[in-house]
Design a protein around this motif. Structure first.
Motif, PDB file in Angstrom:
ATOM      1  N   SER A  29       0.816  -1.220   0.000  1.00 18.54           N
ATOM      2  CA  SER A  29       0.000   0.000   0.000  1.00 18.54           C
ATOM      3  C   SER A  29       0.850   1.271   0.000  1.00 18.54           C
ATOM      4  CB  SER A  29      -0.947   0.001   1.201  1.00 18.54           C
ATOM      5  OG  SER A  29      -0.224  -0.089   2.402  1.00 18.54           O
ATOM      6  N   SER A  30       2.147   1.118  -0.166  1.00 16.75           N
ATOM      7  CA  SER A  30       3.050   2.274  -0.112  1.00 16.75           C
ATOM      8  C   SER A  30       3.058   3.091  -1.407  1.00 16.75           C
ATOM      9  CB  SER A  30       4.480   1.802   0.178  1.00 16.75           C
ATOM     10  OG  SER A  30       5.010   1.134  -0.941  1.00 16.75           O
ATOM     11  N   LYS A  31       3.560   4.305  -1.285  1.00 17.34           N
ATOM     12  CA  LYS A  31       3.721   5.171  -2.448  1.00 17.34           C
ATOM     13  C   LYS A  31       4.719   4.564  -3.434  1.00 17.34           C
ATOM     14  CE  LYS A  31       4.778   9.876  -3.872  1.00 17.34           C
ATOM     15  NZ  LYS A  31       5.123  11.228  -3.456  1.00 17.34           N
ATOM     16  N   LYS A  32       5.759   3.910  -2.915  1.00 18.94           N
ATOM     17  CA  LYS A  32       6.743   3.264  -3.787  1.00 18.94           C
ATOM     18  C   LYS A  32       6.102   2.189  -4.661  1.00 18.94           C
ATOM     19  CE  LYS A  32      11.151   3.938  -1.479  1.00 18.94           C
ATOM     20  NZ  LYS A  32      12.325   3.294  -0.894  1.00 18.94           N
ATOM     21  N   MET A  33       5.148   1.450  -4.097  1.00 13.57           N
ATOM     22  CA  MET A  33       4.466   0.410  -4.875  1.00 13.57           C
ATOM     23  C   MET A  33       3.636   1.046  -5.976  1.00 13.57           C
ATOM     24  SD  MET A  33       4.201  -2.760  -5.310  1.00 13.57           S
ATOM     25  CE  MET A  33       3.172  -3.957  -6.112  1.00 13.57           C
ATOM     26  N   ARG A  34       2.948   2.120  -5.661  1.00 13.53           N
ATOM     27  CA  ARG A  34       2.163   2.816  -6.685  1.00 13.53           C
ATOM     28  C   ARG A  34       3.065   3.317  -7.817  1.00 13.53           C
ATOM     29  NH1 ARG A  34      -3.113   3.722  -5.491  1.00 13.53           N
ATOM     30  NH2 ARG A  34      -3.693   3.535  -3.312  1.00 13.53           N
ATOM     31  N   LEU A  35       4.211   3.865  -7.459  1.00 11.43           N
ATOM     32  CA  LEU A  35       5.166   4.330  -8.472  1.00 11.43           C
ATOM     33  C   LEU A  35       5.715   3.167  -9.296  1.00 11.43           C
ATOM     34  CD1 LEU A  35       7.081   7.011  -6.362  1.00 11.43           C
ATOM     35  CD2 LEU A  35       5.441   7.426  -8.221  1.00 11.43           C
ATOM     36  N   PHE A  36       5.964   2.041  -8.630  1.00  9.47           N
ATOM     37  CA  PHE A  36       6.440   0.852  -9.334  1.00  9.47           C
ATOM     38  C   PHE A  36       5.415   0.385 -10.366  1.00  9.47           C
ATOM     39  CE2 PHE A  36       6.395  -3.841  -9.511  1.00  9.47           C
ATOM     40  CZ  PHE A  36       7.598  -4.035 -10.179  1.00  9.47           C
ATOM     41  N   ILE A  37       4.151   0.352  -9.982  1.00  6.95           N
ATOM     42  CA  ILE A  37       3.087  -0.069 -10.911  1.00  6.95           C
ATOM     43  C   ILE A  37       3.002   0.897 -12.084  1.00  6.95           C
ATOM     44  CG2 ILE A  37       0.584  -0.359 -11.162  1.00  6.95           C
ATOM     45  CD1 ILE A  37       0.603  -1.493  -8.275  1.00  6.95           C
ATOM     46  N   GLU A  38       3.065   2.181 -11.816  1.00  7.99           N
ATOM     47  CA  GLU A  38       3.020   3.169 -12.896  1.00  7.99           C
ATOM     48  C   GLU A  38       4.193   3.002 -13.857  1.00  7.99           C
ATOM     49  OE1 GLU A  38       0.462   5.109 -13.714  1.00  7.99           O
ATOM     50  OE2 GLU A  38      -0.526   4.094 -12.040  1.00  7.99           O
ATOM     51  N   LYS A  39       5.380   2.737 -13.334  1.00  9.97           N
ATOM     52  CA  LYS A  39       6.557   2.526 -14.171  1.00  9.97           C
ATOM     53  C   LYS A  39       6.384   1.272 -15.029  1.00  9.97           C
ATOM     54  CE  LYS A  39      10.652   3.880 -15.363  1.00  9.97           C
ATOM     55  NZ  LYS A  39      10.797   5.086 -16.163  1.00  9.97           N
ATOM     56  N   CYS A  40       5.847   0.220 -14.446  1.00  4.60           N
ATOM     57  CA  CYS A  40       5.597  -1.011 -15.205  1.00  4.60           C
ATOM     58  C   CYS A  40       4.619  -0.764 -16.350  1.00  4.60           C
ATOM     59  CB  CYS A  40       5.055  -2.108 -14.286  1.00  4.60           C
ATOM     60  SG  CYS A  40       6.274  -2.820 -13.180  1.00  4.60           S
ATOM     61  N   LYS A  41       3.603   0.048 -16.101  1.00  9.32           N
ATOM     62  CA  LYS A  41       2.620   0.378 -17.148  1.00  9.32           C
ATOM     63  C   LYS A  41       3.270   1.124 -18.305  1.00  9.32           C
ATOM     64  CE  LYS A  41      -1.557   0.694 -14.315  1.00  9.32           C
ATOM     65  NZ  LYS A  41      -2.616   1.612 -13.858  1.00  9.32           N
ATOM     66  N   GLU A  42       4.285   1.919 -18.000  1.00  8.60           N
ATOM     67  CA  GLU A  42       5.001   2.645 -19.056  1.00  8.60           C
ATOM     68  C   GLU A  42       5.848   1.706 -19.909  1.00  8.60           C
ATOM     69  OE1 GLU A  42       7.403   5.654 -17.210  1.00  8.60           O
ATOM     70  OE2 GLU A  42       5.671   6.605 -16.239  1.00  8.60           O
ATOM     71  N   ILE A  43       6.399   0.684 -19.292  1.00  7.76           N
ATOM     72  CA  ILE A  43       7.333  -0.217 -19.973  1.00  7.76           C
ATOM     73  C   ILE A  43       6.622  -1.364 -20.689  1.00  7.76           C
ATOM     74  CG2 ILE A  43       9.246  -1.834 -19.596  1.00  7.76           C
ATOM     75  CD1 ILE A  43      10.044  -0.077 -17.175  1.00  7.76           C
ATOM     76  N   TYR A  44       5.587  -1.935 -20.065  1.00  8.16           N
ATOM     77  CA  TYR A  44       4.944  -3.146 -20.575  1.00  8.16           C
ATOM     78  C   TYR A  44       3.534  -2.873 -21.073  1.00  8.16           C
ATOM     79  CZ  TYR A  44       8.793  -5.611 -18.345  1.00  8.16           C
ATOM     80  OH  TYR A  44      10.040  -6.049 -17.992  1.00  8.16           O
ATOM     81  N   ASP A  45       3.113  -3.681 -22.037  1.00  2.75           N
ATOM     82  CA  ASP A  45       1.733  -3.603 -22.537  1.00  2.75           C
ATOM     83  C   ASP A  45       0.749  -4.149 -21.508  1.00  2.75           C
ATOM     84  OD1 ASP A  45       2.591  -2.594 -24.997  1.00  2.75           O
ATOM     85  OD2 ASP A  45       2.849  -4.591 -25.835  1.00  2.75           O
ATOM     86  N   THR A  46       1.123  -5.251 -20.870  1.00  2.00           N
ATOM     87  CA  THR A  46       0.271  -5.903 -19.883  1.00  2.00           C
ATOM     88  C   THR A  46       1.119  -6.292 -18.687  1.00  2.00           C
ATOM     89  OG1 THR A  46      -1.109  -6.807 -21.651  1.00  2.00           O
ATOM     90  CG2 THR A  46      -1.315  -7.830 -19.481  1.00  2.00           C
ATOM     91  N   VAL A  47       0.594  -6.031 -17.494  1.00  2.00           N
ATOM     92  CA  VAL A  47       1.273  -6.407 -16.262  1.00  2.00           C
ATOM     93  C   VAL A  47       0.293  -7.241 -15.438  1.00  2.00           C
ATOM     94  CG1 VAL A  47       2.384  -5.583 -14.141  1.00  2.00           C
ATOM     95  CG2 VAL A  47       2.616  -4.270 -16.271  1.00  2.00           C
ATOM     96  N   LEU A  48       0.707  -8.423 -15.022  1.00  8.06           N
ATOM     97  CA  LEU A  48      -0.135  -9.304 -14.219  1.00  8.06           C
ATOM     98  C   LEU A  48       0.484  -9.490 -12.848  1.00  8.06           C
ATOM     99  CD1 LEU A  48      -0.794 -12.106 -16.868  1.00  8.06           C
ATOM    100  CD2 LEU A  48      -2.308 -10.217 -16.265  1.00  8.06           C
ATOM    101  N   PHE A  49      -0.335  -9.420 -11.819  1.00  7.89           N
ATOM    102  CA  PHE A  49       0.097  -9.698 -10.461  1.00  7.89           C
ATOM    103  C   PHE A  49      -0.618 -10.960  -9.997  1.00  7.89           C
ATOM    104  CE2 PHE A  49       0.766  -5.153 -10.801  1.00  7.89           C
ATOM    105  CZ  PHE A  49       1.992  -4.980 -10.176  1.00  7.89           C
ATOM    106  N   ASP A  50       0.127 -11.940  -9.581  1.00  9.21           N
ATOM    107  CA  ASP A  50      -0.435 -13.174  -9.033  1.00  9.21           C
ATOM    108  C   ASP A  50      -0.372 -13.053  -7.522  1.00  9.21           C
ATOM    109  OD1 ASP A  50      -1.337 -15.729  -8.586  1.00  9.21           O
ATOM    110  OD2 ASP A  50       0.532 -16.711  -9.175  1.00  9.21           O
ATOM    111  N   THR A  51      -1.518 -12.930  -6.893  1.00  5.90           N
ATOM    112  CA  THR A  51      -1.558 -12.697  -5.448  1.00  5.90           C
ATOM    113  C   THR A  51      -2.082 -13.932  -4.710  1.00  5.90           C
ATOM    114  OG1 THR A  51      -3.831 -11.883  -5.420  1.00  5.90           O
ATOM    115  CG2 THR A  51      -2.080 -10.260  -5.852  1.00  5.90           C
ATOM    116  N   PRO A  52      -1.880 -13.974  -3.404  1.00  4.05           N
ATOM    117  CA  PRO A  52      -2.526 -15.029  -2.605  1.00  4.05           C
ATOM    118  C   PRO A  52      -4.042 -14.859  -2.675  1.00  4.05           C
ATOM    119  CG  PRO A  52      -0.825 -13.893  -1.336  1.00  4.05           C
ATOM    120  CD  PRO A  52      -1.022 -13.115  -2.603  1.00  4.05           C
ATOM    121  N   PRO A  53      -4.794 -15.875  -2.276  1.00  2.00           N
ATOM    122  CA  PRO A  53      -6.256 -15.776  -2.317  1.00  2.00           C
ATOM    123  C   PRO A  53      -6.780 -14.545  -1.571  1.00  2.00           C
ATOM    124  CG  PRO A  53      -5.589 -18.015  -1.823  1.00  2.00           C
ATOM    125  CD  PRO A  53      -4.341 -17.175  -1.784  1.00  2.00           C
TER     126      PRO A  53
END
Length: 136
Positions: A29-53
């Motif tokens: 839930s950190s700001k760093k995680m939000r920035l990481f997701i935004e950076k991934c969106k810039e680099i990749y067409d699709t980003v998938l997160f596999d989370t626990p149930p």
């Protein structure tokens, strides 16, 4: 330091989570995680997160608030229907955009027919249809 791993599949990179930290919800839930997701969106067409149930820890609920959509994955003849409903309700509580459901571990059989249900229409006007398909 994050290390992306290339795979044998062209244009597919993975980033594993590594050891479980003592405070995963805080990190996710950190700001760093939000920035990481935004950076991934810039680099990749699709980003998938596999989370626990969804029903076991908060990871999926937290991430669902930061991504474009969420897909519920459930195992045929293994996941209880009530658990899937509870997961859907939990995601709705955090205003996740649920894109759909993937049903895995379906046993294949040779020949015959199978039925499936689908819904369409606006959320307040869902219409249930039953389809019959032949396969071989």
């Amino acid at each position: 330091m994050l290390t992306l791993q290339s795979t044998e599949i062209p244009n597919l990179d993975i980033l594993t989570s590594g050891p479980v930290p003592p405070n995963p919800a805080e990190i996710l839930s950190s700001k760093k995680m939000r920035l990481f997701i935004e950076k991934c969106k810039e680099i990749y067409d699709t980003v998938l997160f596999d989370t626990p149930p969804v029903n076991s820890v908060a990871d999926a609920s937290i991430l669902s608030t930061m991504v474009d959509g969420t897909i519920i994955v459930t195992a045929a003849n293994q996941t209880e229907r009530e658990a899937v409903k509870a997961a859907k309700e939990q995601l709705e509580k955090v205003n996740a955009r649920i894109l759909g459901v993937i049903l895995n571990k379906v046993k294949e059989s040779r020949g015959g027919y199978y039925y499936y249900y689908y819904y369409y229409g606006e959320d307040n006007q869902k219409v249930r249809k039953k389809k019959r398909h032949a396969y071989s």
